[in-house]
Design an enzyme around this catalytic site. Structure first.
Site, mmCIF file in Angstrom:
data_model
loop_
_atom_site.group_PDB
_atom_site.id
_atom_site.type_symbol
_atom_site.label_atom_id
_atom_site.label_comp_id
_atom_site.label_asym_id
_atom_site.label_seq_id
_atom_site.Cartn_x
_atom_site.Cartn_y
_atom_site.Cartn_z
ATOM 1 N N PRO A 298 -9.239 6.735 -9.676
ATOM 2 C CA PRO A 298 -8.774 7.799 -8.781
ATOM 3 C C PRO A 298 -9.933 8.636 -8.236
ATOM 4 O O PRO A 298 -9.754 9.417 -7.317
ATOM 5 C CB PRO A 298 -7.847 8.650 -9.663
ATOM 6 C CG PRO A 298 -7.987 8.156 -11.046
ATOM 7 C CD PRO A 298 -8.679 6.841 -11.027
ATOM 8 N N GLU B 94 -8.546 7.038 -20.530
ATOM 9 C CA GLU B 94 -9.041 8.239 -19.843
ATOM 10 C C GLU B 94 -10.208 7.946 -18.913
ATOM 11 O O GLU B 94 -10.750 8.842 -18.286
ATOM 12 C CB GLU B 94 -9.445 9.295 -20.879
ATOM 13 C CG GLU B 94 -8.260 9.937 -21.565
ATOM 14 C CD GLU B 94 -7.221 10.479 -20.589
ATOM 15 O OE1 GLU B 94 -7.591 11.306 -19.748
ATOM 16 O OE2 GLU B 94 -6.058 10.064 -20.677
ATOM 17 N N ARG C 8 -5.143 -10.892 3.224
ATOM 18 C CA ARG C 8 -4.401 -11.190 4.453
ATOM 19 C C ARG C 8 -5.285 -11.099 5.702
ATOM 20 O O ARG C 8 -4.905 -11.570 6.770
ATOM 21 C CB ARG C 8 -3.142 -10.330 4.580
ATOM 22 C CG ARG C 8 -3.388 -8.866 4.718
ATOM 23 C CD ARG C 8 -2.091 -8.090 4.626
ATOM 24 N NE ARG C 8 -1.210 -8.282 5.785
ATOM 25 C CZ ARG C 8 -1.430 -7.742 6.982
ATOM 26 N NH1 ARG C 8 -2.505 -7.007 7.192
ATOM 27 N NH2 ARG C 8 -0.580 -7.932 7.972
ATOM 28 N N ASP D 255 -1.128 -4.710 13.554
ATOM 29 C CA ASP D 255 -0.866 -3.987 12.308
ATOM 30 C C ASP D 255 -0.997 -2.491 12.488
ATOM 31 O O ASP D 255 -1.859 -2.031 13.233
ATOM 32 C CB ASP D 255 -1.921 -4.353 11.249
ATOM 33 C CG ASP D 255 -1.606 -5.641 10.543
ATOM 34 O OD1 ASP D 255 -0.482 -6.139 10.713
ATOM 35 O OD2 ASP D 255 -2.488 -6.135 9.819
HETATM 36 N N1 ADE Z 1 -6.553 4.025 -11.510
HETATM 37 C C1 ADE Z 1 -5.731 5.033 -11.790
HETATM 38 N N2 ADE Z 1 -5.306 5.658 -10.689
HETATM 39 C C2 ADE Z 1 -5.902 5.008 -9.635
HETATM 40 C C3 ADE Z 1 -5.883 5.196 -8.225
HETATM 41 N N3 ADE Z 1 -5.172 6.159 -7.659
HETATM 42 N N4 ADE Z 1 -6.602 4.357 -7.481
HETATM 43 C C4 ADE Z 1 -7.350 3.389 -8.058
HETATM 44 N N5 ADE Z 1 -7.414 3.178 -9.373
HETATM 45 C C5 ADE Z 1 -6.697 3.984 -10.168
#
Ligand code: ADE
Length: 248
Positions: free
Chosen positions: A94, A121, A159, A174
Protein backbone atom coordinates in the site's frame (compact mmCIF):
# COMPACT_ATOMS: atom_id res chain seq x y z
CA UNK A 1 6.57 -12.26 -21.24
CA UNK A 2 7.63 -14.33 -18.24
CA UNK A 3 6.22 -13.46 -14.80
CA UNK A 4 7.54 -14.85 -11.51
CA UNK A 5 5.43 -14.30 -8.41
CA UNK A 6 6.70 -14.79 -4.84
CA UNK A 7 3.99 -15.51 -2.31
CA UNK A 8 3.22 -17.27 0.96
CA UNK A 9 -0.10 -18.45 -0.52
CA UNK A 10 0.53 -20.04 -3.94
CA UNK A 11 -2.93 -21.67 -3.96
CA UNK A 12 -4.54 -18.23 -4.24
CA UNK A 13 -3.32 -18.05 -7.84
CA UNK A 14 -4.90 -21.31 -8.99
CA UNK A 15 -8.19 -20.15 -10.40
CA UNK A 16 -7.66 -16.56 -11.62
CA UNK A 17 -4.86 -17.63 -13.94
CA UNK A 18 -6.64 -20.65 -15.33
CA UNK A 19 -9.60 -18.92 -16.93
CA UNK A 20 -10.58 -16.99 -20.01
CA UNK A 21 -8.19 -14.57 -21.70
CA UNK A 22 -5.35 -15.38 -19.34
CA UNK A 23 -5.42 -19.11 -19.97
CA UNK A 24 -5.58 -18.48 -23.71
CA UNK A 25 -2.49 -16.27 -23.47
CA UNK A 26 -0.67 -19.01 -21.58
CA UNK A 27 -1.77 -21.66 -24.10
CA UNK A 28 -0.50 -19.50 -26.94
CA UNK A 29 2.80 -19.05 -25.07
CA UNK A 30 2.38 -15.26 -25.02
CA UNK A 31 2.94 -15.32 -21.28
CA UNK A 32 4.29 -17.78 -18.73
CA UNK A 33 3.71 -17.51 -15.00
CA UNK A 34 5.68 -19.26 -12.24
CA UNK A 35 4.39 -19.09 -8.69
CA UNK A 36 7.07 -19.49 -6.02
CA UNK A 37 6.38 -20.26 -2.38
CA UNK A 38 8.59 -18.00 -0.25
CA UNK A 39 8.67 -20.79 2.37
CA UNK A 40 10.60 -22.99 -0.06
CA UNK A 41 13.56 -20.62 0.33
CA UNK A 42 13.87 -21.01 4.11
CA UNK A 43 16.47 -23.28 5.69
CA UNK A 44 15.16 -23.94 9.18
CA UNK A 45 13.02 -26.84 10.31
CA UNK A 46 9.91 -24.67 10.78
CA UNK A 47 10.25 -22.82 7.46
CA UNK A 48 10.12 -19.49 9.26
CA UNK A 49 9.28 -16.55 7.00
CA UNK A 50 8.44 -13.85 9.55
CA UNK A 51 9.67 -12.46 12.85
CA UNK A 52 8.99 -9.72 15.41
CA UNK A 53 9.69 -6.13 14.56
CA UNK A 54 12.84 -4.58 16.08
CA UNK A 55 11.99 -1.77 18.45
CA UNK A 56 8.70 -3.37 19.44
CA UNK A 57 5.23 -3.11 18.00
CA UNK A 58 2.36 -5.31 16.95
CA UNK A 59 2.52 -7.75 14.07
CA UNK A 60 5.13 -9.79 12.29
CA UNK A 61 7.52 -8.70 9.55
CA UNK A 62 8.60 -10.82 6.57
CA UNK A 63 12.25 -11.78 6.96
CA UNK A 64 14.69 -10.68 4.27
CA UNK A 65 16.63 -13.94 3.67
CA UNK A 66 14.02 -16.10 1.89
CA UNK A 67 12.90 -13.18 -0.27
CA UNK A 68 16.46 -12.29 -1.34
CA UNK A 69 17.26 -15.93 -2.02
CA UNK A 70 14.10 -16.49 -4.06
CA UNK A 71 14.68 -13.42 -6.23
CA UNK A 72 18.37 -14.21 -6.69
CA UNK A 73 17.59 -17.77 -7.71
CA UNK A 74 14.96 -16.63 -10.24
CA UNK A 75 17.30 -13.97 -11.58
CA UNK A 76 20.18 -16.36 -12.04
CA UNK A 77 17.93 -18.58 -14.16
CA UNK A 78 16.87 -15.58 -16.22
CA UNK A 79 20.48 -14.48 -16.74
CA UNK A 80 21.35 -17.91 -17.99
CA UNK A 81 18.37 -18.36 -20.29
CA UNK A 82 17.61 -14.86 -21.50
CA UNK A 83 20.71 -12.77 -20.85
CA UNK A 84 18.70 -9.76 -19.58
CA UNK A 85 20.38 -7.79 -16.82
CA UNK A 86 17.60 -5.52 -15.57
CA UNK A 87 14.45 -7.34 -14.55
CA UNK A 88 11.85 -5.23 -12.72
CA UNK A 89 11.41 -6.56 -9.19
CA UNK A 90 8.13 -5.18 -7.91
CA UNK A 91 6.89 -5.21 -4.34
CA UNK A 92 3.10 -4.99 -3.98
CA UNK A 93 2.47 -2.71 -1.03
CA UNK A 94 0.00 0.00 0.00
CA UNK A 95 3.04 2.30 0.22
CA UNK A 96 3.90 1.99 -3.48
CA UNK A 97 3.16 4.29 -6.42
CA UNK A 98 -0.47 4.14 -7.42
CA UNK A 99 -1.10 1.63 -10.22
CA UNK A 100 -2.60 3.03 -13.42
CA UNK A 101 -3.13 2.18 -17.08
CA UNK A 102 0.06 4.12 -17.80
CA UNK A 103 2.07 1.90 -15.44
CA UNK A 104 0.45 -1.23 -16.94
CA UNK A 105 1.61 -0.05 -20.36
CA UNK A 106 5.10 0.66 -19.05
CA UNK A 107 5.37 -2.84 -17.50
CA UNK A 108 3.98 -4.52 -20.62
CA UNK A 109 7.18 -3.62 -22.48
CA UNK A 110 9.34 -5.75 -20.14
CA UNK A 111 10.08 -9.29 -21.19
CA UNK A 112 10.22 -10.42 -17.57
CA UNK A 113 8.65 -9.30 -14.28
CA UNK A 114 9.23 -10.48 -10.73
CA UNK A 115 6.42 -9.66 -8.28
CA UNK A 116 6.73 -9.96 -4.49
CA UNK A 117 3.55 -10.24 -2.45
CA UNK A 118 3.98 -8.73 0.99
CA UNK A 119 2.09 -10.02 4.02
CA UNK A 120 1.55 -9.47 7.73
CA UNK A 121 2.70 -6.04 8.88
CA UNK A 122 5.13 -5.64 6.01
CA UNK A 123 8.58 -6.68 4.82
CA UNK A 124 12.01 -5.99 6.26
CA UNK A 125 13.09 -2.59 4.95
CA UNK A 126 16.29 -4.05 3.42
CA UNK A 127 14.12 -5.78 0.80
CA UNK A 128 12.91 -2.33 -0.26
CA UNK A 129 16.32 -0.74 -0.09
CA UNK A 130 18.44 -3.38 -1.79
CA UNK A 131 16.27 -5.77 -3.78
CA UNK A 132 13.17 -4.23 -5.29
CA UNK A 133 13.26 -1.79 -8.19
CA UNK A 134 9.63 -0.64 -7.89
CA UNK A 135 6.78 -0.59 -5.37
CA UNK A 136 3.18 -0.62 -6.52
CA UNK A 137 -0.10 -0.05 -4.69
CA UNK A 138 -3.43 -0.80 -6.36
CA UNK A 139 -5.33 1.73 -4.27
CA UNK A 140 -5.54 3.62 -1.03
CA UNK A 141 -6.80 0.77 1.11
CA UNK A 142 -5.04 -2.09 2.86
CA UNK A 143 -5.46 -5.68 1.69
CA UNK A 144 -4.40 -8.59 3.85
CA UNK A 145 -1.60 -9.38 1.41
CA UNK A 146 -0.16 -8.47 -1.97
CA UNK A 147 -1.66 -11.47 -3.82
CA UNK A 148 -4.86 -9.80 -5.04
CA UNK A 149 -2.83 -6.74 -5.99
CA UNK A 150 -0.40 -8.92 -7.98
CA UNK A 151 -3.34 -10.50 -9.83
CA UNK A 152 -4.70 -7.07 -10.70
CA UNK A 153 -1.33 -5.93 -12.03
CA UNK A 154 -0.76 -9.14 -14.00
CA UNK A 155 -4.24 -9.02 -15.54
CA UNK A 156 -3.91 -5.38 -16.60
CA UNK A 157 -0.45 -5.97 -18.08
CA UNK A 158 -1.12 -9.27 -19.85
CA UNK A 159 -4.17 -8.02 -21.75
CA UNK A 160 -1.92 -5.34 -23.28
CA UNK A 161 0.54 -7.87 -24.75
CA UNK A 162 0.32 -8.16 -28.53
CA UNK A 163 -1.95 -11.04 -29.57
CA UNK A 164 -3.62 -11.57 -26.19
CA UNK A 165 -6.94 -9.86 -26.95
CA UNK A 166 -8.85 -10.84 -30.06
CA UNK A 167 -8.82 -7.28 -31.35
CA UNK A 168 -6.00 -4.85 -30.69
CA UNK A 169 -8.35 -2.02 -31.67
CA UNK A 170 -10.42 -2.59 -28.55
CA UNK A 171 -7.43 -1.55 -26.42
CA UNK A 172 -7.65 1.92 -27.89
CA UNK A 173 -11.25 2.27 -26.68
CA UNK A 174 -10.50 1.15 -23.12
CA UNK A 175 -11.31 3.43 -20.26
CA UNK A 176 -8.10 5.30 -19.33
CA UNK A 177 -6.40 4.54 -22.65
CA UNK A 178 -6.57 8.25 -23.49
CA UNK A 179 -7.18 9.64 -20.02
CA UNK A 180 -10.98 9.40 -20.37
CA UNK A 181 -13.47 6.81 -19.18
CA UNK A 182 -15.00 4.71 -21.93
CA UNK A 183 -18.21 5.84 -23.68
CA UNK A 184 -21.52 3.93 -23.21
CA UNK A 185 -22.00 0.83 -25.36
CA UNK A 186 -25.12 -1.04 -26.44
CA UNK A 187 -25.92 -4.27 -28.23
CA UNK A 188 -29.17 -5.81 -29.55
CA UNK A 189 -32.12 -5.49 -29.08
CA UNK A 190 -32.52 -1.89 -30.26
CA UNK A 191 -35.35 -1.35 -27.77
CA UNK A 192 -35.43 -3.20 -24.45
CA UNK A 193 -38.32 -2.63 -22.02
CA UNK A 194 -38.99 0.63 -23.81
CA UNK A 195 -35.38 1.85 -23.46
CA UNK A 196 -34.03 2.63 -26.92
CA UNK A 197 -30.42 2.60 -28.08
CA UNK A 198 -29.34 6.20 -28.96
CA UNK A 199 -30.34 6.83 -32.55
CA UNK A 200 -26.93 8.05 -33.68
CA UNK A 201 -25.47 4.56 -33.05
CA UNK A 202 -27.92 3.04 -35.53
CA UNK A 203 -27.34 5.77 -38.13
CA UNK A 204 -24.29 4.22 -39.79
CA UNK A 205 -22.70 7.69 -39.83
CA UNK A 206 -19.22 6.92 -38.54
CA UNK A 207 -18.14 10.54 -38.09
CA UNK A 208 -21.25 11.31 -36.04
CA UNK A 209 -20.79 8.13 -34.00
CA UNK A 210 -17.15 8.97 -33.26
CA UNK A 211 -18.16 12.51 -32.19
CA UNK A 212 -20.98 11.20 -29.96
CA UNK A 213 -18.67 8.68 -28.32
CA UNK A 214 -15.99 11.24 -27.55
CA UNK A 215 -18.62 13.58 -26.06
CA UNK A 216 -20.07 10.79 -23.96
CA UNK A 217 -16.60 9.84 -22.74
CA UNK A 218 -16.03 13.45 -21.66
CA UNK A 219 -19.45 13.63 -19.96
CA UNK A 220 -18.94 10.35 -18.13
CA UNK A 221 -15.43 11.32 -17.01
CA UNK A 222 -16.75 14.69 -15.84
CA UNK A 223 -19.46 12.97 -13.84
CA UNK A 224 -17.45 10.16 -12.24
CA UNK A 225 -13.78 11.21 -12.32
CA UNK A 226 -13.54 14.97 -12.99
CA UNK A 227 -9.91 15.09 -11.82
CA UNK A 228 -8.88 12.99 -14.85
CA UNK A 229 -9.89 15.78 -17.23
CA UNK A 230 -7.12 18.05 -15.93
CA UNK A 231 -4.53 15.69 -17.39
CA UNK A 232 -6.33 14.93 -20.68
CA UNK A 233 -5.96 16.70 -24.00
CA UNK A 234 -9.42 17.92 -24.98
CA UNK A 235 -10.35 20.01 -28.02
CA UNK A 236 -12.07 23.36 -27.44
CA UNK A 237 -15.51 21.88 -28.08
CA UNK A 238 -14.91 19.15 -25.51
CA UNK A 239 -13.54 21.64 -22.96
CA UNK A 240 -16.71 23.72 -23.38
CA UNK A 241 -18.84 20.63 -22.97
CA UNK A 242 -17.06 19.78 -19.73
CA UNK A 243 -17.37 23.39 -18.54
CA UNK A 244 -21.12 23.46 -19.29
CA UNK A 245 -21.59 20.27 -17.36
CA UNK A 246 -19.63 21.63 -14.41
CA UNK A 247 -21.88 24.67 -14.30
CA UNK A 248 -25.17 22.78 -14.64
N1 ADE B 1 -0.91 -5.08 -0.03
C1 ADE B 1 -1.80 -4.69 0.88
N2 ADE B 1 -2.56 -3.68 0.44
C2 ADE B 1 -2.12 -3.40 -0.83
C3 ADE B 1 -2.49 -2.44 -1.81
N3 ADE B 1 -3.45 -1.56 -1.60
N4 ADE B 1 -1.83 -2.46 -2.97
C4 ADE B 1 -0.83 -3.34 -3.19
N5 ADE B 1 -0.43 -4.25 -2.30
C5 ADE B 1 -1.07 -4.29 -1.12
Amino acid sequence: MQIDILTLFPQMFDSPFSASIFQRAVDRKLVGVNIHNIRDYTHDKHHTVDDYTYGGGAGMILKPEPIFEAVESIKSDIDLKEGIDIVPVILLTPQGRLFSQQIALELSSSSHLILICGHYEGVDERVREHLVTDEISIGDYVLSGGELAAMVVVDAVVRLLPGVLGSEASLLDDSHAFGLLEYPQYTRPPVYRGWAVPEVLLSGNHAQIAKWRREQAVLRTMKHRPELLDKTNLCLEERNLAKDLKQS
